[in-house]
Scaffold this motif. Structure first.
Motif, mmCIF file in Angstrom:
data_model
loop_
_atom_site.group_PDB
_atom_site.id
_atom_site.type_symbol
_atom_site.label_atom_id
_atom_site.label_comp_id
_atom_site.label_asym_id
_atom_site.label_seq_id
_atom_site.Cartn_x
_atom_site.Cartn_y
_atom_site.Cartn_z
ATOM 1 N N SER A 22 2.992 -1.155 4.363
ATOM 2 C CA SER A 22 2.573 -2.527 4.665
ATOM 3 C C SER A 22 1.161 -2.529 5.242
ATOM 4 C CB SER A 22 3.495 -3.144 5.730
ATOM 5 O OG SER A 22 4.848 -2.978 5.392
ATOM 6 N N THR A 23 0.304 -3.410 4.715
ATOM 7 C CA THR A 23 -0.984 -3.641 5.377
ATOM 8 C C THR A 23 -0.774 -4.689 6.480
ATOM 9 O OG1 THR A 23 -1.539 -5.465 3.908
ATOM 10 C CG2 THR A 23 -2.258 -3.259 3.210
ATOM 11 N N PRO A 24 -1.732 -4.796 7.389
ATOM 12 C CA PRO A 24 -1.642 -5.891 8.369
ATOM 13 C C PRO A 24 -1.479 -7.256 7.677
ATOM 14 C CG PRO A 24 -3.322 -4.321 9.042
ATOM 15 C CD PRO A 24 -2.864 -3.885 7.675
ATOM 16 N N ALA A 25 -2.131 -7.428 6.537
ATOM 17 C CA ALA A 25 -2.022 -8.729 5.839
ATOM 18 C C ALA A 25 -0.594 -8.981 5.373
ATOM 19 C CB ALA A 25 -2.974 -8.745 4.642
ATOM 20 N N LEU A 26 0.083 -7.929 4.947
ATOM 21 C CA LEU A 26 1.473 -8.101 4.496
ATOM 22 C C LEU A 26 2.365 -8.489 5.676
ATOM 23 C CD1 LEU A 26 3.251 -7.357 1.695
ATOM 24 C CD2 LEU A 26 4.327 -5.915 3.406
ATOM 25 N N SER B 234 -0.019 -7.566 -4.158
ATOM 26 C CA SER B 234 -0.876 -7.994 -3.046
ATOM 27 C C SER B 234 -0.009 -8.690 -2.004
ATOM 28 C CB SER B 234 -1.940 -8.961 -3.554
ATOM 29 O OG SER B 234 -1.295 -10.143 -4.002
ATOM 30 N N ALA B 235 -0.546 -8.776 -0.793
ATOM 31 C CA ALA B 235 0.181 -9.491 0.264
ATOM 32 C C ALA B 235 0.435 -10.943 -0.168
ATOM 33 C CB ALA B 235 -0.608 -9.445 1.564
ATOM 34 N N ARG C 144 0.839 -1.212 0.000
ATOM 35 C CA ARG C 144 0.000 0.000 0.000
ATOM 36 C C ARG C 144 0.875 1.264 0.000
ATOM 37 N NH1 ARG C 144 -2.792 1.088 5.942
ATOM 38 N NH2 ARG C 144 -1.293 -0.067 7.182
ATOM 39 N N HIS C 145 0.238 2.380 -0.351
ATOM 40 C CA HIS C 145 0.912 3.686 -0.375
ATOM 41 C C HIS C 145 2.139 3.715 -1.274
ATOM 42 C CE1 HIS C 145 -1.128 4.017 3.766
ATOM 43 N NE2 HIS C 145 -1.862 4.665 2.868
ATOM 44 N N SER C 146 2.066 2.967 -2.359
ATOM 45 C CA SER C 146 3.119 3.070 -3.376
ATOM 46 C C SER C 146 2.411 3.261 -4.712
ATOM 47 C CB SER C 146 3.983 1.808 -3.375
ATOM 48 O OG SER C 146 3.208 0.676 -3.663
ATOM 49 N N PRO C 147 3.125 3.748 -5.735
ATOM 50 C CA PRO C 147 2.461 3.947 -7.026
ATOM 51 C C PRO C 147 1.960 2.611 -7.592
ATOM 52 C CG PRO C 147 4.711 4.836 -7.028
ATOM 53 C CD PRO C 147 4.542 4.112 -5.755
ATOM 54 N N GLU C 148 0.985 2.712 -8.455
ATOM 55 C CA GLU C 148 0.394 1.538 -9.124
ATOM 56 C C GLU C 148 1.478 0.602 -9.676
ATOM 57 O OE1 GLU C 148 -2.795 -0.701 -10.329
ATOM 58 O OE2 GLU C 148 -3.071 1.289 -9.423
ATOM 59 N N TRP D 262 2.959 9.422 10.664
ATOM 60 C CA TRP D 262 2.134 8.640 9.722
ATOM 61 C C TRP D 262 1.879 7.228 10.280
ATOM 62 C CZ3 TRP D 262 3.993 7.083 4.098
ATOM 63 C CH2 TRP D 262 2.876 6.773 3.321
ATOM 64 N N VAL D 263 2.908 6.643 10.828
ATOM 65 C CA VAL D 263 2.760 5.296 11.413
ATOM 66 C C VAL D 263 1.742 5.337 12.556
ATOM 67 C CG1 VAL D 263 3.946 3.478 12.728
ATOM 68 C CG2 VAL D 263 5.042 4.483 10.707
ATOM 69 N N LYS D 264 1.818 6.381 13.356
ATOM 70 C CA LYS D 264 0.883 6.536 14.486
ATOM 71 C C LYS D 264 -0.564 6.604 13.978
ATOM 72 C CE LYS D 264 0.064 6.758 18.625
ATOM 73 N NZ LYS D 264 0.189 5.480 19.234
ATOM 74 N N ASN D 265 -0.707 7.312 12.853
ATOM 75 C CA ASN D 265 -2.015 7.454 12.229
ATOM 76 C C ASN D 265 -2.551 6.137 11.662
ATOM 77 O OD1 ASN D 265 -4.106 8.956 11.314
ATOM 78 N ND2 ASN D 265 -2.782 10.517 10.387
ATOM 79 N N LEU D 266 -1.648 5.399 11.029
ATOM 80 C CA LEU D 266 -2.051 4.155 10.367
ATOM 81 C C LEU D 266 -2.258 3.011 11.358
ATOM 82 C CD1 LEU D 266 0.475 4.169 7.362
ATOM 83 C CD2 LEU D 266 -2.007 4.459 7.209
#
Ligand code: GUN
Ligand code: ZN
Length: 439
Positions: free
Chosen positions: A211-215, A178-179, A169-173, A244-248
């Motif tokens: 990274s998502t939680p799934a990753l 996917s995880a 996540r949060h990277s260009p297309e 940002w990490v605190k937010n996510l």
């Protein structure tokens, strides 16, 4: 009689044993002003003072005379990005904008295997010409980038750790996955490369914000399936990143807790930067046997902050020095140590030469859990070392003639030295870089 393949005569400096404090390092420092290093089967066989060694020299094999040069264990770069070689010195941005403006577009190119191979060859030749014999390396998202780097390192028989970047996540297309795909590709790469020759695989989630939680759960699963792999990521480098990490991840007390929640801290885990840590995070790094990489040129270049070396000692956390090219501005460990000295001066901490060279050799090896194999001239260790010419410029010559002892000489090397001082680099008992004309 000693059965050896190569004998080298010169001056030698190393740190004989791992240390728990800067004072401890000084007591383990070893200097031989005229010694002979015997190599056999790619390993250190013996290092003896000239008077003792002379009797063991074979009349036919003889020895190479490197008097006037200083031999040191090969340097260990505890954090570097090979795909960023071409973007070193990119102007004007701090971490998060620097990533989107410069880094991601450059990393995109490594989907092309031929391009990856060309840059991997260039990168490895830069490591060797700067005296670095082991590195822990970020590749890109593309498995091709990992194949290219490991192929080159295998060809040269280097002890090198690397892995594919994982980010979902949060990277260009053009740089997303996917995880599930990240897990699958990483698994295949581990099976292809881990423990092949002197190579080791480092599972490499880029950092918490991508990274998502799934990753991170997939990373945890890989660590459980392959417990002797490494874990390599970024931690607490920049204040906006931390916010940002605190937010996510609002449910986690600190940045490190995000990784720790997925059991990612531990032996063979290396966290790059670790600048703005709370005491509880230092304690967690210590308790889990994790390591950090101090990247002075990068931390200054991106305006990230000052790594707190005294705090690191206080909490007894393993630490290595990283160039962090391309946010870092040089491959040279000598220049990097010079910047580490200045970062320490800003905190009234005196980083002496024996401590600095320890971090760049045995201490770095210990941070990477490789100190049984590399890091000093102990018999049985793999013969990775550098031959240094301490005075290759008129200024260095003038200054070095006035050095009263080896510590001053080493300090002047980290203040004025760079890749011009590396005359040869040896990997696994073979000279892989240097001036062949001499022989
Ligand atoms: N944090 C996440 N990615 C990177 C990177 O490529 N370089 C640095 N210095 N920090 C990062
Ligand atoms: Zn980095």
């Amino acid at each position: 009689m000693i059965d050896y393949s190569v004998a080298l005569r010169g001056a030698f400096f190393d740190i004989a044993a791992v240390a728990d404090s800067a004072d401890d390092i000084a007591s383990h420092a070893r200097y031989l002003d005229d010694g002979v290093l015997f190599l056999r089967d790619g390993r250190i066989h013996a290092l003896l003072p000239w008077q003792e060694a002379e009797q063991y020299l074979h009349p036919l094999t003889g020895y190479r005379d490197l008097r006037g040069k200083l031999l040191l264990p090969g340097f260990v770069d505890a954090h570097v990005h090979y795909p960023q070689t071409e973007m070193i010195g990119a102007f004007g941005e701090q971490l998060l904008e620097w990533l989107t403006t410069y880094t991601f577009p450059v990393e995109r190119q490594f989907a092309d295997a031929d391009y990856a191979a060309e840059i991997a060859r260039f990168f490895v030749s830069q490591l060797l010409s700067h005296g670095t014999t082991t590195a822990l390396v970020f590749c890109t998202l593309h498995p091709e980038s990992v194949d290219a780097l490991f192929s080159e390192a295998l060809r040269l028989d280097m002890r090198l750790l690397a892995g594919k970047v994982m980010m979902d996540r949060h990277s260009p297309e053009y740089l997303s996955e996917s995880a599930e795909q990240s897990y699958r590709q990483t698994r295949e790469l581990i099976q292809r490369w881990h423990q092949r020759g002197r190579l080791g695989y480092a599972i490499t989630p880029r950092f918490a914000p991508t990274s998502t939680p799934a990753l991170l759960a997939a990373v945890q699963q890989l660590r459980e399936e392959f417990p002797d792999t490494w874990l390599h990521t970024h931690l607490s480098e920049n204040l906006n990143e931390i916010a940002w990490v605190k937010n996510l991840w609002p449910e986690h007390e600190h940045y490190l807790d995000v990784y720790h929640h997925y059991q990612l801290a531990g032996p063979r885990s290396v966290f790059a930067h670790a600048i703005h840590l709370a005491d509880a995070e230092w304690q967690c790094l210590h308790d889990t046997g994790s390591a950090v990489a101090f990247c002075p040129t990068s931390n200054l270049f991106l305006g990230s902050g000052l790594f707190r070396l005294p705090t690191c000692w206080h909490h007894q956390v393993r630490m290595g020095i990283g160039s962090d090219v391309g946010a870092g501005t040089t491959f040279s460990m000598l220049r990097t140590l010079g910047e580490a000295y200045k970062v320490s001066q800003l905190q009234s901490y005196r980083l002496c030469a024996s401590e600095a060279f320890y971090h760049a050799t045995l201490g770095g090896a210990r941070a990477l859990r490789l100190d049984d194999y590399i890091g000093n001239f102990h018999p049985g260790k793999e013969a990775d070392f550098v031959v240094i010419d301490p005075a290759v410029t008129p200024l260095q010559q003038l200054r070095s003639e006035r050095c009263k002892d080896i510590y001053e000489q080493l300090f002047v090397l980290m203040t004025l030295g760079d890749e011009r001082n590396i005359s040869e680099t040896w990997v696994n008992g073979k000279r892989v870089w240097g001036n062949a004309a001499e022989e």
